[in-house]
Each structure stands twice: as C-alpha cells, then as structure tokens.
Design a protein around this motif. Structure first.
Motif, short mmCIF file in Angstrom:
data_model
loop_
_atom_site.label_atom_id
_atom_site.label_comp_id
_atom_site.label_asym_id
_atom_site.label_seq_id
_atom_site.Cartn_x
_atom_site.Cartn_y
_atom_site.Cartn_z
N HIS A 28 -8.34 -23.65 -2.12
CA HIS A 28 -7.24 -24.60 -1.97
C HIS A 28 -7.43 -25.48 -0.73
O HIS A 28 -7.11 -26.68 -0.77
CB HIS A 28 -5.91 -23.84 -1.90
CG HIS A 28 -5.49 -23.26 -3.21
ND1 HIS A 28 -4.88 -24.00 -4.20
CD2 HIS A 28 -5.62 -22.01 -3.72
CE1 HIS A 28 -4.64 -23.23 -5.25
NE2 HIS A 28 -5.08 -22.01 -4.99
N LEU A 49 -10.14 -28.25 -1.46
CA LEU A 49 -9.67 -29.36 -2.28
C LEU A 49 -8.59 -30.17 -1.57
O LEU A 49 -8.47 -31.38 -1.76
CB LEU A 49 -9.15 -28.84 -3.62
CG LEU A 49 -10.21 -28.21 -4.53
CD1 LEU A 49 -9.58 -27.69 -5.81
CD2 LEU A 49 -11.30 -29.20 -4.85
N ALA A 50 -7.78 -29.52 -0.74
CA ALA A 50 -6.73 -30.23 -0.02
C ALA A 50 -7.30 -31.13 1.07
O ALA A 50 -6.77 -32.22 1.33
CB ALA A 50 -5.73 -29.25 0.58
N GLY A 55 -11.00 -33.12 -1.11
CA GLY A 55 -10.97 -33.00 -2.56
C GLY A 55 -11.94 -33.90 -3.29
O GLY A 55 -12.64 -33.47 -4.20
N VAL A 96 -8.04 -23.51 -9.77
CA VAL A 96 -8.13 -24.95 -9.50
C VAL A 96 -9.55 -25.47 -9.70
O VAL A 96 -9.75 -26.69 -9.79
CB VAL A 96 -7.67 -25.26 -8.06
CG1 VAL A 96 -6.19 -24.96 -7.90
CG2 VAL A 96 -8.49 -24.47 -7.03
N HIS A 148 -6.13 -33.67 -5.99
CA HIS A 148 -5.86 -32.44 -5.23
C HIS A 148 -5.68 -32.78 -3.75
O HIS A 148 -4.81 -32.23 -3.07
CB HIS A 148 -7.00 -31.44 -5.41
CG HIS A 148 -6.95 -30.68 -6.69
ND1 HIS A 148 -6.18 -29.56 -6.86
CD2 HIS A 148 -7.57 -30.89 -7.88
CE1 HIS A 148 -6.33 -29.09 -8.09
NE2 HIS A 148 -7.17 -29.89 -8.73
N GLN A 149 -6.52 -33.67 -3.26
CA GLN A 149 -6.43 -34.08 -1.87
C GLN A 149 -5.11 -34.80 -1.57
O GLN A 149 -4.59 -34.74 -0.46
CB GLN A 149 -7.60 -35.00 -1.54
CG GLN A 149 -7.82 -35.25 -0.06
CD GLN A 149 -9.13 -35.96 0.19
OE1 GLN A 149 -9.93 -36.19 -0.71
NE2 GLN A 149 -9.36 -36.33 1.45
N THR A 182 -1.69 -30.33 -7.11
CA THR A 182 -2.49 -29.13 -7.35
C THR A 182 -2.25 -28.60 -8.76
O THR A 182 -1.11 -28.39 -9.16
CB THR A 182 -2.12 -28.03 -6.34
OG1 THR A 182 -2.33 -28.53 -5.02
CG2 THR A 182 -2.99 -26.80 -6.55
N GLY A 192 0.35 -26.35 -13.08
CA GLY A 192 0.25 -26.74 -11.69
C GLY A 192 1.60 -26.94 -11.05
O GLY A 192 2.65 -26.79 -11.69
N THR A 193 1.58 -27.30 -9.77
CA THR A 193 2.81 -27.45 -9.00
C THR A 193 3.51 -28.77 -9.27
O THR A 193 4.69 -28.92 -8.95
CB THR A 193 2.50 -27.35 -7.50
OG1 THR A 193 1.56 -28.38 -7.14
CG2 THR A 193 1.90 -26.00 -7.17
N SER A 220 -0.28 -33.10 -14.64
CA SER A 220 -1.54 -32.35 -14.72
C SER A 220 -2.37 -32.81 -15.91
O SER A 220 -3.59 -33.03 -15.79
CB SER A 220 -1.26 -30.85 -14.81
OG SER A 220 -0.56 -30.38 -13.69
#
Length: 494
Positions: free
Chosen positions: A285, A288-289, A292, A330, A408-409, A413, A432-433, A439
């Motif tokens: 995570h 990618l954050a 990404g 992910v 993702h960045q 997510t 996903g969130t 998504s």
C-alpha cells in the motif's frame, strides 16, 4: 463430438512425448498439460509444436509443459491419462539397461539442471504448487464475496446476504489448514499432519497464549505462518522416521511432529509470520500510495516475463496475504495490465501481417483467452517467437500499469477479492475504498491504455523490414519461431 476431439488431441500428443511408458506423472494448470518424463530425449519437439491445438511448450527442471489453452487442457488431460493407462496395460515396457538410460539422459539432465534447477527457482515452483490447487476455491469465494457486496450496497435481498457472507468467508477463515495440508504433501510429509499443525493458527484458543509479551490473535501469521509451520512439521516428521523405532513409530512420530512443530509455531512462527505479513501489506500500500505510477509501470512491464518463465505463481502467497488483511489484493489489477499489452500487441501483429494466414488464425483462436487474461497462448504462439512484439507487449503492460498505479497514488485504492482470473474476468472481483463504480472505471481505463499502447508500440516498432518480408506471406506453414527476432537470438530461446 467434443469428447472425440479431445481424445484425438490426446492421442496425437502421446507418441510425440515418448509414449505411455515415458510418462512419470500427469497434471494440469489453467492452460498447460504438465508432464514429468522418464527420458526427455524421446520427445519430438518439432512435431509437437506443429500439432494443431498446441499453442506452445515450456520446460523447467521438473516438467515438460504443453500449452493447450484454458478449458481445452481440462478436457484433454483426462483423455490423455486414460490413453496412458490403456497403453501401459496393452504393452509392457521394453527392458532398458542402466547403461542405455545413462547414455541417453546424462547430457540432457546436466544441461537442463544448469539452465533451470537453481535452488531459488525450484523452491518458488514448489511453493507455487502449494497454492495452485487452492485457486478454484479462491475464485468461487471471491465472486460470491463480490456479489454479496453488491447486494449489501444496494440493499437488496437482505435475508440472503448473511448466507452469502458465510459462503464467501468460510474457506478464507480456514485457508491456513489447506495451505498446511498442501505444503506437507508437496515437501514429502504426511498431509494431515501439516494441516493439523497449521490449524493451530486459526484456532480461537490461541488468544489465551502469550508470545513475545502479547496475546496471540487467531489467524495471526496467516498463510505464511501456515506454510512455515507445515515445513517445520515435515522436517520434524522426517527426523522421527529416521530415528524412532518402527514398533512405536505410529504413536511417537505424529505426536512429536504436532507437539514440536506446534509449540514452535505458537511461541515463534505465528508472531514472526504475522510481522512479515503486516510488512507485506504495509509495503504494497505504501509503494502504490507514494510512487503508484512508477511502481505500476515497473510491475506491469515485468509481469509478462514472469508468466513466460512460470514464476508468476510465486506471487500467490503475497496476493493471498493481502486478501487476508484487507479483503483484496491491490497488486493483481496492475499485473493484469500485462495481459492487456499482450492483446494489443497481438492485434497489431494481426494487422501488420495480412497475408500470414497461419499466424492470423493462431491469433484469432488465442484472443478470446487473452481478453480473459490468459496470456500463455499469445505469448508462446505469437509474441515470444517473434521477439520484438514480446518487448512491445511488455511496454503496453507498463503503460496500463502506470495508469492504474497513478490512481492509487491519487488515493483511489482498489484490488481483486480473489486470484486466478485476469483481464475482463477480473471485473466481478473488484472491490475498493472508493466504491465499485470508480474501481470498475479505472480498471477498464487501464485495460484500454494497455491495449492501445501495446498495439501502437508493436505496430510501429515491433517489426524490422526483413521480418515483415519474411513473415508477410500466405504460406500456411509459416512459423514465427523460424524467424530470427530483431532483438537477438536469446529472445527466441527463452
């Protein structure tokens, strides 16, 4: 009629791999018939590759793998197994002296070991063999979980949702037991003992156990802990088999195996594996954050070579760990972009070689599987033998991966609730969130970028003039593997 066709395919394959007495074992995965052979020199590679329905062959240290494609391999394998049994019953094997066997196999064995039998590669393949049998259950439970999520979010059929949740979660709650069972089986131990030791990890009573100054949590360590626990159990069991007298072996060996491996699991492996699992999730995570787009470019661009080498299955424990932690992995939607680049490259080859009927027929037959994320038919039947289109397909995958990674960045997510499917088949498994709609849109956009980038890169940079001259012919027996790839002969040998 379909059964006759599958049996005909099996009957054509059998003599080309040395006949029934040359087969040591038979298995299959999603696309490949995997054979362990007594004598590799008896295989007719040229005739096998030219056989209709064979999309390519792959060889590693342990198996000779014939790529038949999804669906087909599951139907041909039982027919092949039946023919092998019939052949063995009808004709006993001819006597072969030890000197003859040694003379035929020594050179091949040494060359093959030098090329493929590195300890790291062998270990990765064996770990993959632990998880591959679990994929059908992961797919089924993942799709049910996705369906349940849709029902919960829309408020429909509220009485059904708890039942679907139970169906989707039951397997995942006990996956450690299955991993332990398969690990012991793969590494030469008693499967049920591996499962018994791994079951400790998910037993609710471990919450009363203190390790490293804290209470353990049921499931702590997950599949990685189960894998390590079962491996330890195998070593303890093998030690017991060597030193415990036969008269008491049936009592002492299982008891010591569960006791020793179980205690080490409780007071060491669960905590350590839990830390590793947490680190994997946090790192994925974080990667990618923070980076990404770049991370997606690298992952999407390098995944096709992993598929080509059969090492992509070594990522299964990582995917499974991420699913255990957050409900989805992910990484899989990004890695799926490699298949999109492969499809785009194949479409460009189709357009650039309008007179090559043989190659265009191969592409048409393999594209449906490619759209569903099964890349081996296009890899071994089209891009890899040509050389340059394989590289440009990787470029397409990198572009699609960068697209998905960028979101993702930006904080969107999402991932796949199960492993196995890819391409269009991954849509029902996305979660996903940011919500299902977003998504789906981002994943679809990534596929589109991968298709387009793979097509453009291959159309303009995938061929030399000499390749176009040699390949753009209406000769039906044109074989892309006979053309030297522009990137050098090493590409054709991979």
């Amino acid at each position: 009629m379909s059964t006759d066709k599958n049996r005909a395919t099996a009957a054509a394959l059998l003599p080309l791999v040395g006949g029934p007495h040359n087969i040591a074992s038979i298995a299959h995965c999603m696309t490949r018939l995997r054979l362990a052979l007594h004598d590799r020199s008896l295989v007719d590679d040229t005739a096998l590759r030219a056989l209709p329905g064979v999309l390519g062959v792959v060889e590693d240290a342990d198996t000779y793998q014939i790529v038949l494609g999804p669906g087909t391999v599951a139907r041909v394998t039982p027919e092949f197994e039946a023919l092998v049994e019939e052949g063995r019953a009808a004709a006993p094997p001819l006597p072969v002296t030890a000197a003859e066997l040694a003379e035929r196999g020594a050179a091949l064995k040494e060359a093959q070991k030098a090329r493929n039998s590195t300890p790291f590669k062998l270990f990765l393949r064996r770990v993959a063999n632990v998880f591959v049998p679990l994929i059908p259950a992961l797919i089924g439970c993942g799709i049910i979980a996705g369906l349940n999520g849709v029902l919960v979010n829309t408020g429909r059929l509220p009485a059904v949702a708890p039942a679907l949740a139970a169906l989707a979660s039951g397997f995942m709650s006990l996956i450690a037991v299955f991993v332990g069972h398969n690990t012991a089986k793969e590494f030469g131990g008693t499967p049920v003992l591996g499962g018994a030791v791994a079951a400790i990890i998910v037993f609710p009573g471990v919450a009363k156990v203190d390790a490293f100054g804290q209470h353990l949590s049921p499931g702590q360590g997950g599949v990685l802990g189960a894998l390590a626990a079962a491996l330890l159990a195998v070593h303890v069991e093998k030690w017991c088999r060597r030193w415990v007298p036969e008269a008491v072996d049936v009592l002492v060996t299982p008891t010591l195996t569960v006791l020793v491996a179980g205690l080490v699991t409780l007071f060491g492996l669960m905590f350590l594996a839990g830390e590793v699992s947490t680190a994997i999730g946090t790192s994925a995570h974080w990667l990618l954050a923070r980076g990404g787009a770049f991370a997606g470019l690298v992952l999407g661009g390098l995944f096709l070579p992993l598929v080509m080498l059969g090492l992509h299955q070594a990522l299964i424990p990582i995917h499974t760990t991420l699913i255990e932690q957050s409900g989805y992995t992910v990484l899989l939607p990004i890695l799926a972009m490699a298949g999109a680049g492969q499809v785009g490259a194949a479409l460009a080859v189709y357009c650039r070689l309008p007179r090559n009927r043989s190659l265009r027929t191969t592409i048409k037959s393999a594209l449906p599987a490619g759209f569903l994320g099964v890349g081996e038919p296009l890899i071994y039947g089209v891009s890899l033998p040509l050389g340059r289109p394989f590289v440009t397909a990787c470029a397409g995958g990198a572009a699609g991966g960068a697209f998905v990674g960028l979101f993702h960045q930006l904080g969107v997510t999402f991932g796949s609730t199960a492993i196995g499917p890819s391409g269009w088949a991954l849509f029902p498994l996305l979660d996903g969130t940011a919500g299902l709609g977003l998504s789906l849109a981002i994943y679809a956009g990534g596929l589109g970028v991968g298709y387009l980038a793979g097509f453009v890169a291959t159309y303009f940079f995938g061929f030399t003039r000499q390749m176009l001259t040699d390949l753009n012919t209406d000769a039906e027996n044109t074989d892309p593997a006979t053309v030297q790839p522009a990137q050098g002969p090493a590409m054709a040998k991979i």
